[in-house]
Design a protein around this motif. Structure first.
Motif, PDB file in Angstrom:
ATOM      1  N   GLU A   1      71.498  28.109  38.663  1.00 22.12           N
ATOM      2  CA  GLU A   1      70.844  26.955  38.033  1.00 22.12           C
ATOM      3  C   GLU A   1      70.959  25.776  39.005  1.00 22.12           C
ATOM      4  O   GLU A   1      72.065  25.377  39.365  1.00 22.12           O
ATOM      5  CB  GLU A   1      71.563  26.610  36.727  1.00 22.12           C
ATOM      6  N   VAL A   2      69.819  25.262  39.435  1.00 25.32           N
ATOM      7  CA  VAL A   2      69.842  24.107  40.336  1.00 25.32           C
ATOM      8  C   VAL A   2      69.703  22.853  39.478  1.00 25.32           C
ATOM      9  O   VAL A   2      68.716  22.685  38.750  1.00 25.32           O
ATOM     10  CB  VAL A   2      68.709  24.203  41.384  1.00 25.32           C
ATOM     11  N   CYS A   3      70.700  21.990  39.548  1.00 26.00           N
ATOM     12  CA  CYS A   3      70.806  20.898  38.581  1.00 26.00           C
ATOM     13  C   CYS A   3      71.001  19.549  39.296  1.00 26.00           C
ATOM     14  O   CYS A   3      72.122  19.232  39.715  1.00 26.00           O
ATOM     15  CB  CYS A   3      72.006  21.199  37.672  1.00 26.00           C
ATOM     16  N   PRO A   4      69.949  18.767  39.462  1.00 18.69           N
ATOM     17  CA  PRO A   4      70.129  17.452  40.086  1.00 18.69           C
ATOM     18  C   PRO A   4      70.982  16.548  39.190  1.00 18.69           C
ATOM     19  O   PRO A   4      71.120  16.828  37.981  1.00 18.69           O
ATOM     20  CB  PRO A   4      68.698  16.916  40.212  1.00 18.69           C
ATOM     21  N   PRO A   5      71.568  15.474  39.749  1.00 19.44           N
ATOM     22  CA  PRO A   5      72.502  14.649  38.977  1.00 19.44           C
ATOM     23  C   PRO A   5      71.944  14.193  37.629  1.00 19.44           C
ATOM     24  O   PRO A   5      72.659  14.218  36.620  1.00 19.44           O
ATOM     25  CB  PRO A   5      72.749  13.454  39.902  1.00 19.44           C
ATOM     26  N   ALA A   6      70.661  13.843  37.593  1.00 15.90           N
ATOM     27  CA  ALA A   6      70.105  13.324  36.346  1.00 15.90           C
ATOM     28  C   ALA A   6      70.117  14.358  35.229  1.00 15.90           C
ATOM     29  O   ALA A   6      70.065  14.022  34.044  1.00 15.90           O
ATOM     30  CB  ALA A   6      68.670  12.836  36.593  1.00 15.90           C
ATOM     31  N   ARG A   7      70.185  15.645  35.599  1.00 21.62           N
ATOM     32  CA  ARG A   7      70.133  16.695  34.564  1.00 21.62           C
ATOM     33  C   ARG A   7      71.509  17.266  34.225  1.00 21.62           C
ATOM     34  O   ARG A   7      71.612  18.168  33.391  1.00 21.62           O
ATOM     35  CB  ARG A   7      69.198  17.825  35.034  1.00 21.62           C
ATOM     36  N   LEU A   8      72.555  16.762  34.873  1.00 20.36           N
ATOM     37  CA  LEU A   8      73.891  17.304  34.572  1.00 20.36           C
ATOM     38  C   LEU A   8      74.465  16.561  33.367  1.00 20.36           C
ATOM     39  O   LEU A   8      74.874  15.399  33.460  1.00 20.36           O
ATOM     40  CB  LEU A   8      74.816  17.164  35.794  1.00 20.36           C
ATOM     41  N   ASP A   9      74.467  17.258  32.238  1.00 16.51           N
ATOM     42  CA  ASP A   9      74.926  16.681  30.970  1.00 16.51           C
ATOM     43  C   ASP A   9      76.420  16.342  31.071  1.00 16.51           C
ATOM     44  O   ASP A   9      77.241  17.209  31.394  1.00 16.51           O
ATOM     45  CB  ASP A   9      74.661  17.744  29.887  1.00 16.51           C
ATOM     46  N   ALA A  10      76.760  15.081  30.760  1.00 14.28           N
ATOM     47  CA  ALA A  10      78.156  14.619  30.901  1.00 14.28           C
ATOM     48  C   ALA A  10      79.111  15.410  30.016  1.00 14.28           C
ATOM     49  O   ALA A  10      80.311  15.463  30.287  1.00 14.28           O
ATOM     50  CB  ALA A  10      78.241  13.131  30.576  1.00 14.28           C
ATOM     51  N   GLY A  11      78.587  16.045  28.963  1.00 14.78           N
ATOM     52  CA  GLY A  11      79.470  16.770  28.046  1.00 14.78           C
ATOM     53  C   GLY A  11      79.720  18.217  28.453  1.00 14.78           C
ATOM     54  O   GLY A  11      80.501  18.920  27.804  1.00 14.78           O
ATOM     55  N   ARG A  12      79.055  18.681  29.505  1.00 22.75           N
ATOM     56  CA  ARG A  12      79.227  20.103  29.885  1.00 22.75           C
ATOM     57  C   ARG A  12      80.599  20.355  30.502  1.00 22.75           C
ATOM     58  O   ARG A  12      81.144  19.506  31.211  1.00 22.75           O
ATOM     59  CB  ARG A  12      78.150  20.508  30.901  1.00 22.75           C
ATOM     60  N   ARG A  13      81.149  21.525  30.231  1.00 23.00           N
ATOM     61  CA  ARG A  13      82.439  21.903  30.809  1.00 23.00           C
ATOM     62  C   ARG A  13      82.296  23.285  31.444  1.00 23.00           C
ATOM     63  O   ARG A  13      81.567  24.134  30.934  1.00 23.00           O
ATOM     64  CB  ARG A  13      83.538  21.943  29.733  1.00 23.00           C
ATOM     65  N   PHE A  14      83.029  23.480  32.551  1.00 21.87           N
ATOM     66  CA  PHE A  14      82.921  24.721  33.316  1.00 21.87           C
ATOM     67  C   PHE A  14      84.304  25.334  33.501  1.00 21.87           C
ATOM     68  O   PHE A  14      85.316  24.629  33.547  1.00 21.87           O
ATOM     69  CB  PHE A  14      82.303  24.442  34.691  1.00 21.87           C
ATOM     70  N   ASP A  15      84.338  26.679  33.661  1.00 19.98           N
ATOM     71  CA  ASP A  15      85.617  27.348  33.928  1.00 19.98           C
ATOM     72  C   ASP A  15      86.183  26.929  35.286  1.00 19.98           C
ATOM     73  O   ASP A  15      87.395  26.848  35.466  1.00 19.98           O
ATOM     74  CB  ASP A  15      85.430  28.883  33.952  1.00 19.98           C
TER      75      ASP A  15
END
Ligand SMILES: C[S@@+](CC[C@H](N)C(=O)[O-])C[C@H]1O[C@@H](n2cnc3c(N)ncnc32)[C@H](O)[C@@H]1O
Length: 388
Positions: A271-285
């Motif tokens: 998934e290519v995700c520019p800064p504007a599309r990175l949801d602040a609530g997302r969490r990653f392992d």
């Protein structure tokens, strides 16, 4: 072009670089203005220019002048060639040596031992403080060309099969000890980009130290991973090949513009995700911060950067890395991992940042490693933290 004409071209290009032009733009400009030069000539000229930049200081001292001509003359001497067979003044070759040049090059000792390190004085002080007895070997290694390393896409085939396929296309390789995915090219490499192995995504160009860093992240299969500073996506691709579900992000989204094509070639989904599309609530392992840095570990590949770096640049890199770490840690899930990496040889960008992160961020250092060119790849630092 004759060998002498190639040297003359390199002399002109090096003069432009010494005047402040970047190495790549100077090479591209020369190629545009000299369209008669074939790909073999361009590659040979590029090699001379880059060899000269890697050894700029000692070659200029040996050749008697900090100029394109001085550097190339010094390089010719360092390589044990007879300058009178190349500086002939005939055709397009450089003019014959002057009396003053002859005097300089006939001095018995040539460049002094310190100049032989071929780094700026302030950098040498840091290398000595950070690496002690290993510093001379590291500086020496930075004077030579980097080997060509490949990453085998294990999602397509194992390393032995990849070696066989490459061999069938005339490219000989040997396994590299730094990573199970890594191959070192020992045969001709100029046509690799046109090879079926590359076109079908079986191999990618990636230094063995970078591959080691990805392996140091541990098993990735099934993990959600945010590659926070993805750039061209070399690590994203390697992590996806190891089974991670990768989201690639970069403050400069244009740098990721080839990533979708590269992923398609490798059969990977990223998934290519520019800064504007990175949801602040997302969490990653796992969040990987492959941070912008001095690039000192990769100076064999971009040798002009070795001479351009200033102490102010280094401080600015350290400050930016710290800001990025503070931001990136917000995307980690509790109990997950954060990995911090640079292609730097400097403690200030590496272990010192890791120590600060351990004390000021909710991170517990699990392990770290500083690789240098003496380990067989680029200089690279990788640290892995548990998010607490
Ligand atoms: C060392 S490069 C990444 C190399 C890449 N991971 C690879 O394997 O090819 C560092 C990247 O960090 C990006 N960067 C710089 N500042 C950033 C920031 N504040 N947030 C996210 N990325 C940033 C740069 O645009 C650059 O692409």
């Amino acid at each position: 072009m004759t060998p002498g004409a190639r040297l003359a071209a390199a002399i002109g290009i090096l003069d432009r670089i010494l005047d402040g032009e970047g190495a790549e733009p100077a090479l591209i400009r020369w190629a545009r203005q000299n369209r008669y030069a074939g790909s073999g000539d361009r590659a040979a000229i590029r090699d001379i220019v880059f060899d000269g930049l890697r050894r700029k200081r000692s070659a200029a001292a040996r050749g008697g002048a900090m100029s394109g001509r001085g550097i190339v003359l010094g390089l010719v001497l360092q390589q044990g060639q007879d300058p009178d067979t190349l500086f002939t003044g005939t055709g397009y070759a450089p003019p014959v040596l002057s009396g003053a040049e002859r005097e300089v090059i006939e001095r018995p000792d040539g460049a002094s031992a310190d100049l032989e390190h071929d780094v700026q004085d302030w950098v040498w002080e840091i290398l000595r403080a950070d690496h002690g007895d290993a510093a001379p070997g590291i500086a020496q290694a930075l004077r030579d060309r980097a080997e060509v390393h490949l990453r085998v896409n294990l999602a397509q085939a194992d390393r032995d099969t990849a070696r066989l396929r490459l061999s069938e296309e005339g490219v000989e390789t040997v396994p590299h000890p730094l990573a199970d995915t890594a191959l070192r090219v020992i045969g001709p490499d100029r046509k690799l980009r046109q090879s079926a192995a590359f076109q079908t995504g079986l191999i990618e160009f990636q230094d063995a130290a970078s591959q080691h860093a990805v392996a140091a992240l541990g098993p990735l299969n099934g993990l959600t991973v945010l590659d926070y500073c993805a750039g061209g996506g070399g690590k994203s691709l390697a992590m996806a090949a190891a089974g991670a579900q990768v989201t690639a992000h970069d403050a400069a989204p244009d740098r990721m513009s080839d990533l979708a094509d590269r992923a398609a070639r490798a059969g990977a989904r990223i998934e290519v995700c520019p800064p504007a599309r990175l949801d602040a609530g997302r969490r990653f392992d796992l969040v990987l911060v492959d941070a912008p840095c001095s690039g000192s570990g990769a100076w064999r590949r971009s040798p002009d950067a070795k001479w351009r770096l200033t102490p102010e640049d280094l401080s600015a890199h350290v400050a930016l890395q710290w800001r990025i770490l503070n931001k990136a840690v917000q995307y980690c899930c509790k109990g997950g991992r954060l990995a911090y990496a640079t292609c730097s040889l400097f403690r200030a960008e590496n272990a010192a940042q890791a120590a600060r992160a351990s004390s000021e961020l909710p991170l517990r250092l699990l392990h770290d490693r500083q690789l240098t060119p003496l380990d067989g790849g680029d200089g690279f630092y990788i640290s892995v933290f548990e998010v607490v």
